[in-house]
Design an enzyme around this catalytic site. Structure first.
Site, short mmCIF file in Angstrom:
data_model
loop_
_atom_site.label_atom_id
_atom_site.label_comp_id
_atom_site.label_asym_id
_atom_site.label_seq_id
_atom_site.Cartn_x
_atom_site.Cartn_y
_atom_site.Cartn_z
N HIS A 188 5.53 -30.40 10.52
CA HIS A 188 5.51 -29.07 9.75
C HIS A 188 4.00 -29.10 9.22
O HIS A 188 3.23 -28.68 8.62
CB HIS A 188 6.71 -28.38 9.72
CG HIS A 188 7.48 -28.25 10.94
ND1 HIS A 188 7.27 -27.44 11.93
CD2 HIS A 188 9.11 -29.04 10.72
CE1 HIS A 188 8.38 -27.33 12.55
NE2 HIS A 188 9.31 -28.29 11.88
N HIS A 197 9.85 -24.26 9.17
CA HIS A 197 8.99 -24.98 10.13
C HIS A 197 6.97 -24.25 9.47
O HIS A 197 6.66 -25.26 9.49
CB HIS A 197 8.54 -24.36 11.37
CG HIS A 197 9.86 -24.86 12.29
ND1 HIS A 197 9.81 -24.11 13.90
CD2 HIS A 197 10.61 -25.27 11.71
CE1 HIS A 197 11.31 -24.84 14.13
NE2 HIS A 197 12.07 -25.35 13.05
N THR A 248 3.30 -0.73 8.89
CA THR A 248 3.57 -1.48 9.90
C THR A 248 3.72 -3.01 9.41
O THR A 248 4.51 -3.98 10.35
CB THR A 248 2.39 -1.78 11.17
OG1 THR A 248 1.43 -2.38 11.04
CG2 THR A 248 2.57 -0.37 11.50
N CYS A 276 3.01 -3.36 4.46
CA CYS A 276 2.31 -1.39 4.77
C CYS A 276 2.93 -0.87 5.54
O CYS A 276 4.06 -1.13 5.76
CB CYS A 276 0.53 -2.26 5.11
SG CYS A 276 0.44 -3.13 6.13
N ASP A 297 0.93 -1.50 0.04
CA ASP A 297 0.03 0.02 -0.16
C ASP A 297 0.84 1.09 0.01
O ASP A 297 2.20 0.94 0.07
CB ASP A 297 -0.99 0.16 1.50
CG ASP A 297 -0.57 -0.03 2.26
OD1 ASP A 297 0.87 -0.18 2.96
OD2 ASP A 297 -1.20 0.36 3.16
C1 RB5 Z 1 -1.49 2.93 6.40
O1 RB5 Z 1 -1.38 4.32 6.99
C2 RB5 Z 1 -1.55 1.51 6.86
O2 RB5 Z 1 -2.21 2.38 8.14
C3 RB5 Z 1 -1.34 0.74 7.09
O3 RB5 Z 1 -0.55 1.01 5.85
C4 RB5 Z 1 -0.36 -0.27 7.55
O4 RB5 Z 1 0.29 0.27 8.36
C5 RB5 Z 1 -1.33 -1.20 8.71
O5 RB5 Z 1 -1.61 -2.17 9.19
#
Ligand code: RB5
Length: 145
Positions: A133, A98, A67, A65, A8
Site C-alpha cells: 500500500h 490501505h 454529500t 459538505c 461548508d
Molecule cells: C451545497 O449546496 C452543496 O452543493 C455542497 O455542500 C456539496 O454537497 C457539494 O458536493
C-alpha cells in the site's frame, strides 16, 4: 493526536454535532470553519484543511459538505492529500489500513451524526498497513495527486 474539522454550509450542522460529541470526551477539534449556515464555497473550505495537513498543523482532518462529494474532489486535487468518504464501518477501517487517508469526509445531508462519529472512531483507531500500500500511495504522488 491533533484533529481539525471544517465544512461548508451543507455540513455545518454535522460539524457542530461532531465537535460537541468530542468536547464531551475531552477532545477539542480545531474548527477551520465555516461558522454559520450561510452559503459558502466548499473548494475554499477544502483548501484551509489541505493547508493545515500539509503544514502539519493537524494530524487528521474531517471535511463535510452536503454529500461529501464536492469537498472530497477538491481536497484530493492537492498532492499529499488522501481524502476518503467514510460510508460504512469496513470502508472507514480500510481508508486508513490501505489508503492511509489523512482526511475523513462525510455528507451532512446524507449521514447522521451517529454514523459519522462511529465511522470516524474506526478510522482514527485503525493503523496503516504499509507494504504494497505504501508503494501505491507513492504512485499517487507520482501522478501529482
Ligand atoms: C451545497 O449546496 C452543496 O452543493 C455542497 O455542500 C456539496 O454537497 C457539494 O458536493
Amino acid at each position: 493526536m491533533k484533529i481539525a474539522i471544517a465544512s461548508d454550509h451543507g455540513g455545518f450542522a454535522l460539524k457542530e454535532e461532531m465537535k460537541k460529541y468530542y468536547e464531551k470526551q475531552g477532545i477539542v477539534l480545531n474548527d477551520l470553519g465555516t461558522h454559520s449556515e450561510e452559503s459558502c464555497d466548499y473548494p475554499l473550505i477544502a483548501k484551509k484543511m489541505t493547508d493545515a495537513i500539509l503544514q502539519k498543523k493537524t494530524d487528521l482532518g474531517i471535511l463535510i459538505c452536503g454529500t461529501g462529494i464536492g469537498i472530497s474532489i477538491a481536497a484530493n486535487r492537492v498532492k499529499g492529500i488522501r481524502a476518503a468518504i467514510l460510508y460504512n464501518a469496513d470502508v472507514a477501517r480500510l481508508a486508513k489500513e490501505h489508503n492511509n487517508a489523512n482526511i475523513a469526509v462525510f455528507g451532512g445531508r446524507t449521514q447522521t451524526p451517529q454514523e459519522a462519529i462511529k465511522f470516524f472512531e474506526i478510522f482514527k483507531n485503525a493503523k496503516f498497513e504499509g507494504g504494497r500500500h505504501e508503494r501505491r500511495i507513492g504512485e499517487l504522488d507520482d501522478m501529482g495527486v
